[in-house]
Design an enzyme around this catalytic site. Structure first.
Site, mmCIF file in Angstrom:
data_model
loop_
_atom_site.group_PDB
_atom_site.id
_atom_site.type_symbol
_atom_site.label_atom_id
_atom_site.label_comp_id
_atom_site.label_asym_id
_atom_site.label_seq_id
_atom_site.Cartn_x
_atom_site.Cartn_y
_atom_site.Cartn_z
ATOM 1 N N GLU A 202 0.946 1.376 1.246
ATOM 2 C CA GLU A 202 2.407 2.153 2.141
ATOM 3 C C GLU A 202 2.462 2.278 3.798
ATOM 4 O OE1 GLU A 202 2.460 6.265 0.382
ATOM 5 O OE2 GLU A 202 1.616 5.407 -1.106
ATOM 6 N N THR A 204 -0.139 2.333 6.576
ATOM 7 C CA THR A 204 -1.134 2.557 6.829
ATOM 8 C C THR A 204 -2.527 1.402 7.375
ATOM 9 O OG1 THR A 204 -2.400 3.009 4.199
ATOM 10 C CG2 THR A 204 -0.622 4.592 5.373
ATOM 11 N N LEU A 205 -1.743 0.347 6.241
ATOM 12 C CA LEU A 205 -3.281 -0.713 6.921
ATOM 13 C C LEU A 205 -2.928 -1.280 7.515
ATOM 14 C CD1 LEU A 205 -5.747 -1.278 4.235
ATOM 15 C CD2 LEU A 205 -5.742 0.747 5.604
ATOM 16 N N ILE A 207 1.403 -3.783 8.541
ATOM 17 C CA ILE A 207 2.810 -4.013 8.583
ATOM 18 C C ILE A 207 3.191 -5.317 7.723
ATOM 19 C CG2 ILE A 207 4.995 -4.170 9.172
ATOM 20 C CD1 ILE A 207 4.088 -2.108 11.910
ATOM 21 N N ILE A 208 4.082 -5.178 6.792
ATOM 22 C CA ILE A 208 4.052 -7.076 5.720
ATOM 23 C C ILE A 208 5.288 -7.848 6.542
ATOM 24 C CG2 ILE A 208 4.665 -7.719 4.180
ATOM 25 C CD1 ILE A 208 2.522 -5.644 2.473
ATOM 26 N N ARG A 321 22.557 12.807 -6.134
ATOM 27 C CA ARG A 321 23.382 13.164 -4.823
ATOM 28 C C ARG A 321 24.562 14.930 -4.919
ATOM 29 N NH1 ARG A 321 22.931 11.876 -0.030
ATOM 30 N NH2 ARG A 321 24.480 12.398 0.944
ATOM 31 N N TYR A 377 6.737 10.155 -17.337
ATOM 32 C CA TYR A 377 8.182 9.728 -16.091
ATOM 33 C C TYR A 377 8.826 11.493 -16.741
ATOM 34 C CZ TYR A 377 11.705 7.804 -12.705
ATOM 35 O OH TYR A 377 11.909 7.700 -11.608
#
Length: 472
Positions: A202, A204-205, A207-208, A321, A377
């Site tokens: 996500e 946090t380690l 940036i792809i 929405r 789900y």
């Protein structure tokens, strides 16, 4: 003297864009707050880098100044992975939109992180190939975002989750270093791999920036099956028996009675089970025959038009929405568990959430199955007495689902990720692992600038209630 955030804003002013919506994701509470003029923090600088070099310069400078940075893909996330904060730099990766080499010998494609999943799939299909990854957000989500959140698609039983498709990743760490992890060889034994650390991290380690992905020839044949069963547990048993016997539909979806009634009004109070098979004509015929044989004790054939209805509406979320605009809370939560726990979790969670004042209804389906379990789900609808109390009601519903999941031996996130919404429960589920996860953060992002506050990035996550968005 300028602050760190002001320095970044000034030094990279030519890359700035003015659209506050880019500073948040599609999470229900964020949308609800915006629609009903509830307090929502301002957004910090939003930068749209033109090149990977731009991103590397921004991250390096942000690390020097200790300025938090969060990458943004398509903004389709629903767990507060991005939340407005005037002290955080948002990197919009829209310009990383190149689809590179299509290797039809080895079945690989090179793609940059900002490419939308639907654009990639269209590109591949023109050449007779598919990624096999079809999330409901396919028209909105980007490849980088799907990898960063460890996404899964509707055909996961055949193709697996996104983690099964990633061969290499190009990543910029929290120090500004650019590294490539993984390898195009199908397998190697050179010690622990770094690539899996970034899939689901996500932002946090690192940036792809881009990836090489495994792709597949488009299947020749498709056939659907529809069954109905008296009880949700009966349907679960059919799916379990299929997977244990090696029968693997590309798509399998089991709706409980409430969701069946809403989705298929002619289901007559029964649970509905859909399956879609892909492959050669012979392969599909064998699988369909075996699936039908294995289902004969708990289920009976259903209306084949249910499959057509699902295919026609599977990505349609247009109703959400308007519900939020009316002051209602409508959202989904997905969990996972082993087969022996699913039926009890389904029953317990429906009972507990239904008893919360303001909840109008909750239903569930299972949409991803494995030899040793499946996901659940949940979809809920609630009506807060006033917009101002909506966040508290929403958090109470989330807490009920996730608390009961942990109590019942399940996992609190199957494919939407953690973000800030589920951070408290991640800390509880993975408590013994937290020191090691924190150590990984310290290695790849020693100044803790990358998506600070998401996932496990608190110094002590258990000290935070998780009841509100945070960027601490």
């Amino acid at each position: 003297m300028a602050t760190g955030i002001e320095t970044i804003r000034n030094e990279f002013a030519t890359l700035a864009v003015c659209d506050p919506v880019l500073g948040r994701d599609s999470s229900t509470l964020t949308q609800f707050r915006a629609m009903h003029q509830l307090p929502l923090p301002d957004t910090g600088p939003i930068l749209r880098p033109r090149t990977v070099d731009d991103i590397q310069r921004i991250v390096t400078r942000s690390a020097e100044l200790r300025v938090p940075v969060v990458p943004r893909g398509g903004g389709s996330g629903v767990v507060e992975g991005i939340f407005p904060n005037p002290e955080v730099v948002v990197l919009d990766l829209a310009h990383l939109n190149r689809i590179g080499q299509l290797d039809t010998v080895n079945g690989h494609v090179e793609v940059e992180a900002g490419v939308h999943a639907w654009d990639l799939e269209q590109h591949l299909m023109q050449s007779g190939w598919t990624l096999g990854h079809w999330p409901q957000s396919i028209e909105l989500a980007t490849i980088g975002g799907l990898i960063a959140t460890k996404s899964i698609g509707q055909y996961s039983t055949r193709y697996g989750g996104i983690e099964a498709m990633v061969r290499t990743l190009d990543v910029i760490t929290g120090t500004g270093d650019r590294i490539t992890v993984g390898h195009l060889s199908p397998r190697r034994t050179l010690g622990p791999e770094l690539l899996p650390l970034f899939v689901g991290s996500e932002g946090t380690l690192g940036i792809i920036m881009g990836a090489y992905l495994k792709i597949h020839p488009l299947p020749d044949h498709q056939q659907g099956l529809v069954f109905t069963a008296a009880e949700f547990g009966d349907g679960l048993e059919v799916v379990r028996r299929w997977l244990m016997a090696g029968v693997k539909p590309s798509m399998v979806r089991l709706y409980d009675a409430g969701e069946s009634a809403r989705t298929f009004p002619t289901a007559k109070g029964r649970t509905v089970l859909l399956a879609l098979f892909h492959g050669s004509h012979a392969e599909v015929q064998v699988a369909v025959a075996e699936a039908t044989r294995l289902a004969r004790y708990e289920a009976e054939p259903g209306d084949p038009q249910f499959i057509d209805h699902w295919l026609a509406t599977r990505n349609d979320v247009s109703a959400w929405r308007p519900l939020l605009a009316q002051g209602l809370l409508a959202d989904t939560l997905e969990i996972s568990a082993s087969w022996d726990r699913l039926a009890n979790l389904h029953r317990t969670i429906l009972q507990e959430v239904s008893a919360i004042p303001g909840v109008l209804g909750i239903t569930a389906h299972a949409s991803h199955a494995y030899t040793d379990g499946a996901n659940l789900y949940f979809t809920f609808l609630a009506t807060p007495e006033t917009p101002e109390i909506a966040p508290d009601l929403y958090r109470r519903i989330v807490a009920a689902v996730l608390d009961r999941t942990l109590d019942g031996g399940g996992s609190i996130a199957h494919h939407h990720g953690v973000g800030r919404l589920r951070r408290e429960w991640l800390a509880r589920e993975r408590q013994a692992e937290l020191p090691y996860l924190q150590a990984l953060k310290d290695i790849f992002d020693p100044h803790h600038i990358l998506n600070r506050g998401a996932l496990w990035t608190l110094t002590n996550p258990l000290s935070n209630s998780g009841n509100g968005p945070s960027t601490d």
